[in-house]
Design a protein around this motif. Structure first.
Motif, PDB file in Angstrom:
ATOM      1  N   SER A 140       0.831  -1.208   0.000  1.00 14.82           N
ATOM      2  CA  SER A 140       0.000   0.000   0.000  1.00 14.82           C
ATOM      3  C   SER A 140       0.858   1.248   0.000  1.00 14.82           C
ATOM      4  O   SER A 140       0.586   2.228  -0.711  1.00 14.82           O
ATOM      5  CB  SER A 140      -0.931  -0.004   1.227  1.00 14.82           C
ATOM      6  N   LEU A 141       1.917   1.222   0.800  1.00 18.15           N
ATOM      7  CA  LEU A 141       2.840   2.361   0.861  1.00 18.15           C
ATOM      8  C   LEU A 141       3.554   2.553  -0.471  1.00 18.15           C
ATOM      9  O   LEU A 141       3.753   3.693  -0.938  1.00 18.15           O
ATOM     10  CB  LEU A 141       3.856   2.139   1.985  1.00 18.15           C
ATOM     11  N   LEU A 142       3.915   1.434  -1.095  1.00 17.21           N
ATOM     12  CA  LEU A 142       4.613   1.499  -2.378  1.00 17.21           C
ATOM     13  C   LEU A 142       3.702   2.061  -3.461  1.00 17.21           C
ATOM     14  O   LEU A 142       4.126   2.897  -4.272  1.00 17.21           O
ATOM     15  CB  LEU A 142       5.094   0.097  -2.760  1.00 17.21           C
ATOM     16  N   TYR A 143       2.447   1.628  -3.498  1.00 17.46           N
ATOM     17  CA  TYR A 143       1.490   2.164  -4.464  1.00 17.46           C
ATOM     18  C   TYR A 143       1.296   3.662  -4.260  1.00 17.46           C
ATOM     19  O   TYR A 143       1.194   4.439  -5.218  1.00 17.46           O
ATOM     20  CB  TYR A 143       0.148   1.449  -4.324  1.00 17.46           C
ATOM     21  N   SER A 144       1.247   4.078  -2.991  1.00  9.78           N
ATOM     22  CA  SER A 144       1.042   5.490  -2.689  1.00  9.78           C
ATOM     23  C   SER A 144       2.238   6.326  -3.131  1.00  9.78           C
ATOM     24  O   SER A 144       2.081   7.420  -3.677  1.00  9.78           O
ATOM     25  CB  SER A 144       0.797   5.662  -1.189  1.00  9.78           C
ATOM     26  N   SER A 145       3.436   5.834  -2.888  1.00  7.52           N
ATOM     27  CA  SER A 145       4.645   6.583  -3.254  1.00  7.52           C
ATOM     28  C   SER A 145       4.807   6.698  -4.768  1.00  7.52           C
ATOM     29  O   SER A 145       5.409   7.652  -5.263  1.00  7.52           O
ATOM     30  CB  SER A 145       5.879   5.915  -2.649  1.00  7.52           C
ATOM     31  N   LEU A 336       1.896 -11.987  -5.557  1.00 12.89           N
ATOM     32  CA  LEU A 336       2.345 -11.937  -6.950  1.00 12.89           C
ATOM     33  C   LEU A 336       1.664 -10.833  -7.765  1.00 12.89           C
ATOM     34  O   LEU A 336       2.332 -10.118  -8.532  1.00 12.89           O
ATOM     35  CB  LEU A 336       2.114 -13.288  -7.622  1.00 12.89           C
ATOM     36  N   LEU A 337       0.341 -10.681  -7.609  1.00 12.82           N
ATOM     37  CA  LEU A 337      -0.379  -9.724  -8.442  1.00 12.82           C
ATOM     38  C   LEU A 337       0.096  -8.278  -8.255  1.00 12.82           C
ATOM     39  O   LEU A 337       0.299  -7.557  -9.249  1.00 12.82           O
ATOM     40  CB  LEU A 337      -1.880  -9.823  -8.187  1.00 12.82           C
ATOM     41  N   PRO A 338       0.288  -7.806  -7.009  1.00 14.78           N
ATOM     42  CA  PRO A 338       0.820  -6.447  -6.864  1.00 14.78           C
ATOM     43  C   PRO A 338       2.205  -6.296  -7.496  1.00 14.78           C
ATOM     44  O   PRO A 338       2.516  -5.250  -8.079  1.00 14.78           O
ATOM     45  CB  PRO A 338       0.883  -6.256  -5.342  1.00 14.78           C
TER      46      PRO A 338
END
Length: 346
Positions: A140-145, A336-338
């Motif tokens: 979630s943090l990676l998607y946000s960044s 895997l999907l993310p």
């Protein structure tokens, strides 16, 4: 004392002990002679427990009282208690040994069939918690960044993790509440009141109902074969304290008999017995072979219990495996999907 005694006599050892006694008594040994012979073959710890028991027997204590002091299973003690009334000790020993053997076999079947699936499911739940607490927040943090939105499939899986986590917390709270209810309220109820509560759980109640019908029909048949009337047999049930259901039920039935209501009619109205039991009693009374009919029916119930346990286990095991496989798939895809989606964004 009770804890030490229970370790000295496992259920399997109790069944073997009672079975050996039955064989020796059928061979012509007296009870004391049979106990002395069996005592020679026991471990030192068991000999230390049984030797005083033989002495209690010589001092006039009933055999079932001796077994009670040795902390044998209460069902076995109750069966031998009734043998004081019908006089067939060898038969009572065989019945108690067989009852314990069937009980051991049923518990072992459950353990053997469900041990690995339950362990596997527990492991998967631990992995789910780790993924939900550590990996999902990182994604979630990676998607946000990266200013990237998750696909609906990934959002759904992450939401499923939150749902499962909340579900586990809810189950934990329910278990705590049930334990509190059991300690504060349920334990204080009479046996019949407890059964009324358990009747709200159909699967559990059906098993309890079958076991109580089996013990009632088996012991009543023995007393009737010894020449006791139904009223006298119920009095014997009332006087013993090892099987609370038989004690409370017989007290209730004695009161109804005094009012002129037949046992068959009482059984047909009672929710605590198998539905065919009243018909068996009616048929036995009509043929004049009530004791025989009840004994035969008790053996049918014992066989039926074995079949039902096998059926439940054969149904429950694939359900657990299927649920476990589904959870493993969810964990696998959630990792895997993310990663694939982020790689596409790069």
């Amino acid at each position: 004392m009770k804890k030490r005694a229970s370790k000295a006599w496992s259920k399997k050892e109790q069944a073997e002990f009672l079975s050996k006694l039955a064989q020796l008594i059928q061979a012509g040994y007296t009870l004391v002679e049979a106990l002395t012979m069996v005592n020679i073959q026991l471990s030192k710890k068991q000999q230390q427990r049984l030797t005083p028991g033989i002495q209690w027997l010589l001092e006039g204590e009933p055999f079932y009282v001796v077994l009670e002091r040795l902390h044998f299973q209460r069902e076995a003690v109750a069966i031998l208690c009734f043998s004081e009334k019908h006089g067939s000790l060898a038969r009572a020993l065989e019945q108690s040994a067989r009852f314990l053997e069937k009980k051991i076999m049923q518990v072992d079947t459950f353990k053997r069939m469900l041990r690995y699936p339950i362990f596997l499911m527990f492991t998967v739940f631990v992995v789910l918690i780790i993924v939900q607490q550590m990996i999902v927040p990182q994604f979630s943090l990676l998607y946000s960044s990266m200013n990237t939105s998750m696909s609906w499939l990934i959002q759904g899986m992450f939401g499923l993790f939150q749902f499962l986590h909340a579900l586990l917390l809810m189950i934990g709270c329910i278990c705590i509440c049930l334990f509190g209810y059991y300690e504060l309220f349920f334990k204080k109820k009479s046996t019949l009141e407890k059964l009324k509560v358990i009747s709200r759980l159909p699967v559990v109640f059906k098993g309890v109902q079958l076991m109580h019908t089996y013990l009632f029909s088996l012991q009543l048949s023995g007393l009737l074969q010894a020449g006791l009337s139904i009223y006298e047999s119920l009095q014997a049930f009332k006087q013993q304290t090892y099987l609370p259901f038989l004690q409370e039920m017989s007290e209730q039935m004695i009161g109804e008999l005094r009012k002129g209501e037949s046992m068959e009619h009482q059984i047909s109205r009672s929710p605590f017995f198998e539905r065919h039991f009243a018909a068996v009693i009616k048929h036995g009374e009509a043929s004049g072979m009530l004791a025989r009919e009840m004994y035969t029916y008790s053996q049918f119930l014992l066989e039926n219990a074995e079949l039902k346990i096998e059926k439940w286990v054969s149904w429950l095991q694939p359900v657990i495996y299927g649920l476990t496989a589904f959870l493993i798939l969810i964990v696998y895809l959630s990792i895997l999907l993310p990663m694939y989606q982020l790689m596409e964004q790069v």
